[in-house]
Write a protein that holds these residues in place. Structure first.
Motif, short mmCIF file in Angstrom:
data_model
loop_
_atom_site.label_atom_id
_atom_site.label_comp_id
_atom_site.label_asym_id
_atom_site.label_seq_id
_atom_site.Cartn_x
_atom_site.Cartn_y
_atom_site.Cartn_z
N LYS A 75 -4.61 -4.54 31.53
CA LYS A 75 -4.15 -3.40 32.30
C LYS A 75 -3.98 -2.20 31.37
N VAL A 76 -4.76 -1.17 31.63
CA VAL A 76 -4.71 0.04 30.82
C VAL A 76 -3.83 1.05 31.55
N PRO A 77 -2.80 1.57 30.89
CA PRO A 77 -1.93 2.54 31.58
C PRO A 77 -2.67 3.85 31.86
N LEU A 78 -2.35 4.46 32.99
CA LEU A 78 -2.96 5.74 33.35
C LEU A 78 -2.33 6.86 32.56
N ASP A 79 -3.09 7.95 32.39
CA ASP A 79 -2.57 9.11 31.67
C ASP A 79 -1.42 9.75 32.42
N THR A 80 -0.51 10.34 31.67
CA THR A 80 0.59 11.09 32.27
C THR A 80 0.61 12.53 31.79
N ALA A 81 -0.24 12.88 30.82
CA ALA A 81 -0.38 14.25 30.34
C ALA A 81 -1.84 14.65 30.53
N PHE A 82 -2.05 15.85 31.08
CA PHE A 82 -3.39 16.26 31.49
C PHE A 82 -3.76 17.63 30.93
N THR A 83 -5.03 17.99 31.09
CA THR A 83 -5.54 19.29 30.66
C THR A 83 -5.25 20.32 31.75
N CYS A 84 -4.79 21.49 31.34
CA CYS A 84 -4.48 22.56 32.29
C CYS A 84 -5.76 23.19 32.82
N HIS A 109 -5.60 23.88 27.80
CA HIS A 109 -4.98 23.14 26.70
C HIS A 109 -4.91 21.66 27.07
N ASP A 110 -5.30 20.81 26.12
CA ASP A 110 -5.26 19.37 26.35
C ASP A 110 -3.82 18.87 26.33
N LYS A 111 -3.53 17.96 27.21
CA LYS A 111 -2.23 17.28 27.30
C LYS A 111 -1.05 18.24 27.39
N SER A 112 -1.24 19.39 28.05
CA SER A 112 -0.15 20.34 28.21
C SER A 112 0.50 20.26 29.59
N VAL A 113 -0.15 19.57 30.51
CA VAL A 113 0.38 19.45 31.87
C VAL A 113 1.08 18.10 32.01
N THR A 114 2.32 18.15 32.45
CA THR A 114 3.07 16.92 32.67
C THR A 114 3.50 16.86 34.14
N VAL A 115 3.64 15.66 34.63
CA VAL A 115 4.01 15.43 36.03
C VAL A 115 5.31 14.64 36.05
N ARG A 116 6.27 15.14 36.82
CA ARG A 116 7.53 14.42 37.00
C ARG A 116 7.63 13.98 38.45
N LEU A 117 7.82 12.70 38.66
CA LEU A 117 7.95 12.15 40.00
C LEU A 117 9.41 11.83 40.29
N ASP A 118 9.92 12.36 41.36
CA ASP A 118 11.27 12.04 41.81
C ASP A 118 11.12 11.30 43.14
#
Length: 110
Positions: free
Chosen positions: A17-26, A31-40
């Motif tokens: 099982k490979v974990p999915l990315d949580t940081a993405f390109t804007c 910019h690489d890995k500058s977008v973050t997602v917070r789930l509530d």
């Protein structure tokens, strides 16, 4: 009664099982890995934000939603906004007053 035999260990499958990315390109500043997602999940809201250009997106979530799903929704919403699809955008609030049109005094025919 006899002792139970220990179960033989199964060989681990070749697919891990490979974990999915949580940081993405804007999409806007690239910019690489500058977008973050917070789930509530308790509130049912996801917030996506770029830490470089401060672009933001918010969406509803359910118990199956993952950060990559919110990122995909953001891409779709940005594409729809670029194509100016009125059906994809939520209705904007408008005032009930009509816009006044200024009459021009360019006519010198009098």
């Amino acid at each position: 009664m006899g002792k139970r035999k220990k179960a033989a260990k199964r060989p681990q499958s070749s697919r891990q099982k490979v974990p999915l990315d949580t940081a993405f390109t804007c999409l806007f500043c690239h910019h690489d890995k500058s977008v973050t997602v917070r789930l509530d999940r308790k509130e049912g809201v996801a917030q996506l934000a770029c830490r470089v250009c401060d672009q933001r997106y918010q969406s509803k979530v359910n118990h199956l939603t993952e950060p990559v799903d919110i990122y995909s929704e953001w891409i779709d919403a940005a594409d729809a906004a670029q194509r100016d699809e009125p059906a994809a955008r939520p209705a904007a609030a408008s005032s009930s007053r009509p816009v006044a049109v200024m009459a021009s005094d360019d006519s010198d025919d009098e």
